[in-house]
Design an enzyme around this catalytic site. Structure first.
Site, PDB file in Angstrom:
ATOM      1  N   SER A  88       0.832  -1.202   0.000  1.00  0.00           N
ATOM      2  CA  SER A  88       0.000   0.000   0.000  1.00  0.00           C
ATOM      3  C   SER A  88       0.865   1.250   0.000  1.00  0.00           C
ATOM      4  O   SER A  88       1.965   1.253   0.557  1.00  0.00           O
ATOM      5  CB  SER A  88      -0.889   0.020   1.249  1.00  0.00           C
ATOM      6  OG  SER A  88      -1.464   1.290   1.443  1.00  0.00           O
ATOM      7  N   ARG A  90      -1.136   4.761  -0.070  1.00  0.00           N
ATOM      8  CA  ARG A  90      -2.012   5.702   0.615  1.00  0.00           C
ATOM      9  C   ARG A  90      -2.463   5.197   1.988  1.00  0.00           C
ATOM     10  O   ARG A  90      -2.471   5.951   2.962  1.00  0.00           O
ATOM     11  CB  ARG A  90      -3.235   6.017  -0.267  1.00  0.00           C
ATOM     12  CG  ARG A  90      -2.938   7.030  -1.375  1.00  0.00           C
ATOM     13  CD  ARG A  90      -3.742   6.769  -2.612  1.00  0.00           C
ATOM     14  NE  ARG A  90      -3.371   5.507  -3.224  1.00  0.00           N
ATOM     15  CZ  ARG A  90      -2.307   5.349  -4.029  1.00  0.00           C
ATOM     16  NH1 ARG A  90      -1.553   6.377  -4.322  1.00  0.00           N
ATOM     17  NH2 ARG A  90      -2.018   4.159  -4.546  1.00  0.00           N
ATOM     18  N   THR A  91      -2.838   3.926   2.087  1.00  0.00           N
ATOM     19  CA  THR A  91      -3.321   3.422   3.375  1.00  0.00           C
ATOM     20  C   THR A  91      -2.214   3.444   4.421  1.00  0.00           C
ATOM     21  O   THR A  91      -2.421   3.877   5.559  1.00  0.00           O
ATOM     22  CB  THR A  91      -3.879   1.996   3.220  1.00  0.00           C
ATOM     23  OG1 THR A  91      -4.947   2.013   2.268  1.00  0.00           O
ATOM     24  CG2 THR A  91      -4.397   1.468   4.547  1.00  0.00           C
ATOM     25  N   ARG A 139      -5.057  -4.656   6.554  1.00  0.00           N
ATOM     26  CA  ARG A 139      -5.260  -4.709   5.105  1.00  0.00           C
ATOM     27  C   ARG A 139      -5.037  -6.156   4.700  1.00  0.00           C
ATOM     28  O   ARG A 139      -3.905  -6.641   4.695  1.00  0.00           O
ATOM     29  CB  ARG A 139      -4.284  -3.765   4.402  1.00  0.00           C
ATOM     30  CG  ARG A 139      -4.495  -3.597   2.910  1.00  0.00           C
ATOM     31  CD  ARG A 139      -3.458  -2.612   2.371  1.00  0.00           C
ATOM     32  NE  ARG A 139      -3.579  -2.385   0.961  1.00  0.00           N
ATOM     33  CZ  ARG A 139      -4.301  -1.409   0.400  1.00  0.00           C
ATOM     34  NH1 ARG A 139      -4.963  -0.569   1.168  1.00  0.00           N
ATOM     35  NH2 ARG A 139      -4.359  -1.265  -0.908  1.00  0.00           N
ATOM     36  N   HIS A 166     -13.882  -1.617   1.237  1.00  0.00           N
ATOM     37  CA  HIS A 166     -12.782  -0.660   1.457  1.00  0.00           C
ATOM     38  C   HIS A 166     -13.387   0.619   2.064  1.00  0.00           C
ATOM     39  O   HIS A 166     -13.399   1.680   1.434  1.00  0.00           O
ATOM     40  CB  HIS A 166     -12.095  -0.358   0.132  1.00  0.00           C
ATOM     41  CG  HIS A 166     -10.736   0.269   0.266  1.00  0.00           C
ATOM     42  ND1 HIS A 166     -10.173   0.595   1.487  1.00  0.00           N
ATOM     43  CD2 HIS A 166      -9.826   0.660  -0.672  1.00  0.00           C
ATOM     44  CE1 HIS A 166      -8.986   1.130   1.293  1.00  0.00           C
ATOM     45  NE2 HIS A 166      -8.747   1.179  -0.008  1.00  0.00           N
ATOM     46  N   GLN A 169     -11.602   4.198   2.202  1.00  0.00           N
ATOM     47  CA  GLN A 169     -11.514   4.914   0.934  1.00  0.00           C
ATOM     48  C   GLN A 169     -12.769   5.736   0.682  1.00  0.00           C
ATOM     49  O   GLN A 169     -12.711   6.882   0.226  1.00  0.00           O
ATOM     50  CB  GLN A 169     -11.307   3.934  -0.223  1.00  0.00           C
ATOM     51  CG  GLN A 169     -11.249   4.597  -1.597  1.00  0.00           C
ATOM     52  CD  GLN A 169     -10.083   5.555  -1.731  1.00  0.00           C
ATOM     53  OE1 GLN A 169      -8.940   5.182  -1.480  1.00  0.00           O
ATOM     54  NE2 GLN A 169     -10.350   6.798  -2.109  1.00  0.00           N
ATOM     55  N   ASP A 261     -11.806   2.578 -10.906  1.00  0.00           N
ATOM     56  CA  ASP A 261     -10.748   1.990 -10.090  1.00  0.00           C
ATOM     57  C   ASP A 261      -9.959   1.059 -10.997  1.00  0.00           C
ATOM     58  O   ASP A 261     -10.296   0.884 -12.178  1.00  0.00           O
ATOM     59  CB  ASP A 261     -11.385   1.214  -8.918  1.00  0.00           C
ATOM     60  CG  ASP A 261     -10.377   0.707  -7.905  1.00  0.00           C
ATOM     61  OD1 ASP A 261      -9.209   1.137  -7.956  1.00  0.00           O
ATOM     62  OD2 ASP A 261     -10.755  -0.125  -7.053  1.00  0.00           O
ATOM     63  N   SER A 265      -6.913  -5.918  -9.928  1.00  0.00           N
ATOM     64  CA  SER A 265      -6.509  -5.722  -8.544  1.00  0.00           C
ATOM     65  C   SER A 265      -5.378  -6.669  -8.181  1.00  0.00           C
ATOM     66  O   SER A 265      -5.077  -7.629  -8.900  1.00  0.00           O
ATOM     67  CB  SER A 265      -7.700  -5.964  -7.612  1.00  0.00           C
ATOM     68  OG  SER A 265      -8.729  -5.027  -7.853  1.00  0.00           O
ATOM     69  N   CYS A 301      -9.302   5.984  -6.783  1.00  0.00           N
ATOM     70  CA  CYS A 301      -8.622   5.773  -5.500  1.00  0.00           C
ATOM     71  C   CYS A 301      -7.129   5.509  -5.661  1.00  0.00           C
ATOM     72  O   CYS A 301      -6.414   5.483  -4.659  1.00  0.00           O
ATOM     73  CB  CYS A 301      -9.293   4.654  -4.717  1.00  0.00           C
ATOM     74  SG  CYS A 301      -9.188   3.019  -5.484  1.00  0.00           S
ATOM     75  N   ARG A 328      -7.491  10.784   2.416  1.00  0.00           N
ATOM     76  CA  ARG A 328      -7.325   9.496   3.077  1.00  0.00           C
ATOM     77  C   ARG A 328      -6.713   9.704   4.464  1.00  0.00           C
ATOM     78  O   ARG A 328      -7.044   8.991   5.416  1.00  0.00           O
ATOM     79  CB  ARG A 328      -6.431   8.584   2.230  1.00  0.00           C
ATOM     80  CG  ARG A 328      -7.073   8.012   0.970  1.00  0.00           C
ATOM     81  CD  ARG A 328      -8.173   7.025   1.309  1.00  0.00           C
ATOM     82  NE  ARG A 328      -7.686   6.005   2.205  1.00  0.00           N
ATOM     83  CZ  ARG A 328      -7.021   4.913   1.811  1.00  0.00           C
ATOM     84  NH1 ARG A 328      -6.793   4.708   0.529  1.00  0.00           N
ATOM     85  NH2 ARG A 328      -6.612   4.030   2.693  1.00  0.00           N
TER      86      ARG A 328
END
Length: 352
Positions: A88, A90-91, A139, A166, A169, A261, A265, A301, A328
């Site tokens: 990750s 941003r998280t 996460r 999520h 977000q 998005d 993924s 995101c 965020r």
């Protein structure tokens, strides 16, 4: 718009009449909302007022810390365990910097550090961490991992992303839209892309904020059936629209916000070739925006790939993606403060 819009809120407070009374009554409505000790696995579990309270606290912290340069050590002496089974930007950064800014101590744990559910069971991990820290953000690959952690922990558990939801977000997305448009009620958000965890979180939240939601996904990539059934129920309960289609232009028509998005993924890399073929025609471009409302904006995101949205939209003045990314931080701070303290916002009620 950098500052929260300080306007009036009057949800469920029908007896008030003057604007001053409305402000006080609205603040009183949300002021009585207390989330201390709660976990946040999905916004499905949160009411309309509870989500609004989270956004209000987040806007308050952003205003006081970023714009008024105040130091607010609200989490001094507290620590957070950050479990990351997936990488990750941003998280991790939003949680580490935000928790530290509030005076607390973040501890970052990868799957190599703790081998969650492999070297030590989720049950034992939850009980150990409950005695060592004040909150856990995880996460994870499977949402069931979060549910097991939450069952066994005696401290709040926060979903930092799972295969199903999520939520953190979506809080950032709606704070960004509130700042830009001045209010949320009556907006139409159009999702164009995969029926994934981010869409699921929009589906569990939009109606509670008076937001209409339209989603276009390719056939075979629709959102989860049970989540879809709940989204229809919420739309009926709150008097909003929820529409599913496979036509991106139909979804974009008369929308205020276009959202997408990643199409591939983490964990889906082997499906990339097939997915790119199946999602042909779903790229958001100015042509997509041509059928939206004149004030349309764009959210993503991140990280973003060219096939999902072209540069003309992504780097345009309509794109809110970098404000969204910054938010965020403020929304994870607002969430953690709400789950660990009795903090009351100082700024006037945001207009929802």
């Amino acid at each position: 718009c950098c500052f929260p819009v300080f306007t009036l809120y009057n949800s469920d407070c029908r007896s008030v009449t003057s604007s001053v009374q409305k402000r006080g009554a609205g603040a009183a409505c949300l002021g009585s909302v207390n989330l201390k000790g709660r976990s946040c696995l999905t916004l499905k579990d949160f009411s309309s007022d509870e989500i609004k309270k989270l956004l209000w606290v987040s806007g308050d912290l952003k205003h006081r810390i970023k714009h008024e340069k105040q130091y607010l050590p609200l989490l001094q002496g507290k620590s957070i365990a950050m479990i990351f089974e997936k990488r990750s930007t941003r998280t991790r950064m939003s949680t580490e910097t935000g928790f530290t800014l509030l005076g607390g101590h973040p501890c970052f744990l990868t799957s190599q550090d703790i081998h969650l559910g492999v070297n030590e069971s989720c049950t034992d991990t939850a009980r150990v961490l409950s005695g060592l820290c004040d909150v856990v953000l995880a996460r994870v690959n499977s949402h069931s991992t979060l549910e097991e952690l939450d069952r066994e922990a005696s401290i709040p558990i926060i979903n930092g992303l799972s295969d199903l939801y999520h939520p953190i977000q979506i809080l950032a997305d709606f704070l960004t839209l509130q700042e830009h448009y001045g209010s949320l009620n009556g907006l139409t958000v159009s999702w164009i892309g995969d029926g994934n965890n981010v869409l699921h979180s929009f589906m569990m939240t939009a109606a509670k904020l008076g937001v209409h939601l339209k989603a276009a996904t390719p056939k075979g990539y629709e959102p989860d059936k049970s989540v879809t059934e709940e989204a229809h129920r919420l739309a009926k309960q709150h008097g909003t629209q929820f529409i599913l289609t496979s036509d991106p232009m139909e979804a974009a028509r008369d929308s205020n916000v276009l959202v997408t998005d990643t199409w591939v993924s983490m964990g889906q890399e082997e499906e990339k070739k097939k997915r790119l073929k199946d999602f042909h025609g779903y790229q958001i471009s100015m042509q997509t925006g041509s059928v939206a409302k004149s004030d349309w904006t764009f959210l993503h995101c991140l990280p973003r790939k060219m096939e999902e949205v072209d540069d003309q939209v992504f780097y345009s003045s309509r794109s809110l993606v970098f404000s969204e990314a910054e938010n965020r931080k403020w929304t994870i701070m607002g969430l953690i403060v709400s789950l660990l303290t009795d903090y009351t916002p100082r700024i006037p009620m945001l207009k929802f």
